[in-house]
Design a protein around this motif. Structure first.
Motif, PDB file in Angstrom:
ATOM      1  N   CYS A  79       9.660  -7.617 -21.576  1.00 41.20           N
ATOM      2  CA  CYS A  79      10.792  -8.362 -22.170  1.00 41.20           C
ATOM      3  C   CYS A  79      10.278  -9.351 -23.210  1.00 41.20           C
ATOM      4  O   CYS A  79      10.862  -9.478 -24.293  1.00 41.20           O
ATOM      5  N   LEU A 121      14.559  -0.526 -20.842  1.00 43.28           N
ATOM      6  CA  LEU A 121      16.023  -0.615 -20.954  1.00 43.28           C
ATOM      7  C   LEU A 121      16.489  -2.048 -20.730  1.00 43.28           C
ATOM      8  O   LEU A 121      17.362  -2.567 -21.429  1.00 43.28           O
ATOM      9  N   GLU A 122      15.876  -2.697 -19.733  1.00 46.52           N
ATOM     10  CA  GLU A 122      16.232  -4.080 -19.418  1.00 46.52           C
ATOM     11  C   GLU A 122      15.884  -4.995 -20.600  1.00 46.52           C
ATOM     12  O   GLU A 122      16.672  -5.866 -20.983  1.00 46.52           O
ATOM     13  N   ARG A 125      18.430  -4.538 -23.115  1.00 43.64           N
ATOM     14  CA  ARG A 125      19.705  -5.125 -22.669  1.00 43.64           C
ATOM     15  C   ARG A 125      19.769  -6.621 -22.978  1.00 43.64           C
ATOM     16  O   ARG A 125      20.828  -7.126 -23.376  1.00 43.64           O
ATOM     17  N   VAL A 126      18.635  -7.312 -22.778  1.00 40.26           N
ATOM     18  CA  VAL A 126      18.668  -8.773 -22.965  1.00 40.26           C
ATOM     19  C   VAL A 126      18.244  -9.184 -24.375  1.00 40.26           C
ATOM     20  O   VAL A 126      18.085 -10.371 -24.643  1.00 40.26           O
ATOM     21  N   GLU A 128      19.164  -9.447 -28.116  1.00 40.34           N
ATOM     22  CA  GLU A 128      20.244  -9.380 -29.123  1.00 40.34           C
ATOM     23  C   GLU A 128      19.670  -8.758 -30.391  1.00 40.34           C
ATOM     24  O   GLU A 128      18.489  -8.891 -30.660  1.00 40.34           O
ATOM     25  N   TYR A 177      22.265   2.635 -17.600  1.00 40.66           N
ATOM     26  CA  TYR A 177      22.144   1.460 -18.480  1.00 40.66           C
ATOM     27  C   TYR A 177      23.059   1.603 -19.688  1.00 40.66           C
ATOM     28  O   TYR A 177      23.687   0.650 -20.135  1.00 40.66           O
ATOM     29  N   SER A 178      23.074   2.816 -20.194  1.00 40.13           N
ATOM     30  CA  SER A 178      23.849   3.076 -21.391  1.00 40.13           C
ATOM     31  C   SER A 178      25.338   2.860 -21.114  1.00 40.13           C
ATOM     32  O   SER A 178      26.030   2.119 -21.821  1.00 40.13           O
ATOM     33  N   SER A 180      26.768   1.372 -18.488  1.00 40.78           N
ATOM     34  CA  SER A 180      27.153   0.087 -17.890  1.00 40.78           C
ATOM     35  C   SER A 180      26.966  -1.092 -18.834  1.00 40.78           C
ATOM     36  O   SER A 180      27.690  -2.075 -18.747  1.00 40.78           O
ATOM     37  N   PHE A 181      25.944  -1.018 -19.697  1.00 29.68           N
ATOM     38  CA  PHE A 181      25.634  -2.196 -20.523  1.00 29.68           C
ATOM     39  C   PHE A 181      25.542  -1.906 -22.021  1.00 29.68           C
ATOM     40  O   PHE A 181      26.267  -2.484 -22.822  1.00 29.68           O
ATOM     41  N   LEU A 182      24.611  -0.997 -22.379  1.00 32.70           N
ATOM     42  CA  LEU A 182      24.242  -0.887 -23.792  1.00 32.70           C
ATOM     43  C   LEU A 182      25.410  -0.467 -24.668  1.00 32.70           C
ATOM     44  O   LEU A 182      25.665  -1.065 -25.711  1.00 32.70           O
ATOM     45  N   ARG A 185      28.171  -2.948 -25.423  1.00 32.77           N
ATOM     46  CA  ARG A 185      27.897  -4.032 -26.359  1.00 32.77           C
ATOM     47  C   ARG A 185      28.195  -3.496 -27.746  1.00 32.77           C
ATOM     48  O   ARG A 185      27.637  -2.487 -28.158  1.00 32.77           O
TER      49      ARG A 185
END
Ligand code: NAD
Length: 362
Positions: A79, A121-122, A125-126, A128, A177-178, A180-182, A185
């Motif tokens: 990260c 992926l994480e 996700r975090v 920007e 991930y895609s 649920s999150f990516l 956004r």
């Protein structure tokens, strides 16, 4: 070349901040060089380079990429390194990429390919500002039914050996991930990409036909083929890489339309035997002997696997451009030129430019 780059749409990468995981490896190095040629600011992360990563060493010596040693199994480090690069585009290629090694090191294979990929992926996700994520898995992510038909993106996932299963798991993690999150956004497109048996200059991995063949030719020893009649969908690295580049651009422009899974396989005529590859390699090298040495203890490796790339062809306008003979010839030419004293980076650069001049305007 500049005019060609612009007309093929690849001028998009000029000045872009791009992260490549696995930049010290065979395919990651080619991708990093191609991106640098296009004017991107490349930041690579991977395990420390090995002495056999000669193309990477050549790129590093030319200061073409910014490399950071980083283990993707370490979430915090992954990260941190990705956030510091502030990427607009991320290509994820880091993996334990060898089927045979996955039998000896199954835990390492799952840890790297599944948990390591989840960490990437994480990190995305975090982070920007990422507009495109291209997440490379493999043609081996499909449940192999050992039949003649080519696999499509919506076919069932699965794998009998640890490597294939780890890539199927990596696909499931990507999907979660895609969805649920990516993809929730706005302004971020995420895609997984599956290629066939990739060949090209600079690969020195154990238990792969091209590196084994080259090592034998360089040493003046016979090339020992364990499975001469096995067939594989051979393709030069530049073909799927061109697809990954086109996909990254499409994802940034229209995330909703292009997010999802994509195959970038070779033409059906490139499905040839291991012996065909070795024979052509010998002819191109200018000599060499081939012997058969079956390995009774060889672990199971799936045969009869091919990809349907209809989706990439219809929606992205991508197609495999270098046929079997061209792919093997360019590969052997690369090793021969380096053997004869040319710098790896110069040979690769020449081949990338050659490839780009043949791209049509998009
Ligand atoms: N070569 C092929 O024929 C082929 C075919 C289909 C898919 N793929 C996939 O393409 C990708 C690249 O393959 P390749 O042939 O270049 O592999 P490679 O073995 O040459 O390179 C692997 C890269 O991943 C990095 N890596 C491994 N473990 C890591 C870790 N824990 N942390 C950080 N980095 C790590 C290595 O340092 C290296 O940079 C892989 O995901 C592979 O599964 C390859």
């Amino acid at each position: 070349v500049e005019g060609v780059v612009m007309s093929a749409g690849l001028g998009f990468f000029a000045g872009k901040r791009v992260v490549v995981t696995g930049d010290t490896g065979f395919i990651g190095t080619w991708l990093s060089l191609w991106l640098a040629e296009l004017g991107a600011e490349v930041m690579g992360l991977a395990l420390p380079a090995k002495s056999h990563n000669v193309l990477f060493q050549s790129l590093a010596a030319a200061n073409l990429i910014n490399h950071v040693d980083c283990d993707i199994c370490d979430l915090d480090a992954t990260c941190r390194v990705i956030a510091a690069a502030r990427p607009e585009i991320v290509f994820h290629l880091a993996a334990q990429a060898l089927v045979r090694l996955s039998y000896a090191e199954p835990q390492l294979t799952f840890a790297t390919n599944v948990l390591g990929s989840v960490n990437v992926l994480e990190a995305v996700r975090v982070c920007e500002g990422v507009r495109s994520l291209v997440y490379i898995t493999s043609d081996k992510c499909y449940l192999n039914k050992e039949w003649l038909w080519a696999y499509r993106e919506n076919d069932e996932l699965g794998g009998r050996d640890p490597y294939s299963a780890s890539k199927a798991c990596a696909e499931l993690a990507f999907r979660a991930y895609s969805d649920s999150f990516l993809c929730k956004r706005g302004g971020l497109g995420a895609a997984s990409a599956r290629a066939g048996n990739v060949i090209g200059g600079g690969d020195r991995s154990a238990d792969r036909i091209i590196p084994d063949t080259i090592a034998a030719l360089e040493a003046g020893k016979p090339i020992v083929l364990r499975n001469p009649t096995s067939t594989r969908p051979w393709q030069h690295a530049l073909d799927p890489l061109c697809g990954y580049l086109m996909l990254a651009i499409a994802l940034a422009r229209d995330p909703e339309a292009f997010s999802g899974a994509w195959n970038f396989g070779p033409d059906q005529r490139a499905i040839r035997t291991v012996e065909d590859v070795a024979r052509l390699a010998v002819a191109k090298w200018g000599g060499g002997e081939i012997v058969h040495g079956p390995d009774a203890n060889a672990p199971h490796e799936a045969t009869l696997l091919s990809l349907s790339s209809d989706k990439a062809s219809r929606l992205l306008g991508w197609q495999a451009r270098w046929d079997f003979v061209r792919a093997v010839s360019a590969t052997i030419d690369w090793y021969r030129a380096v053997y004869d004293g040319m710098a790896p980076i110069d040979v690769s650069r020449r081949q990338i430019r050659e490839y780009m001049t043949e791209l049509p305007a998009l």
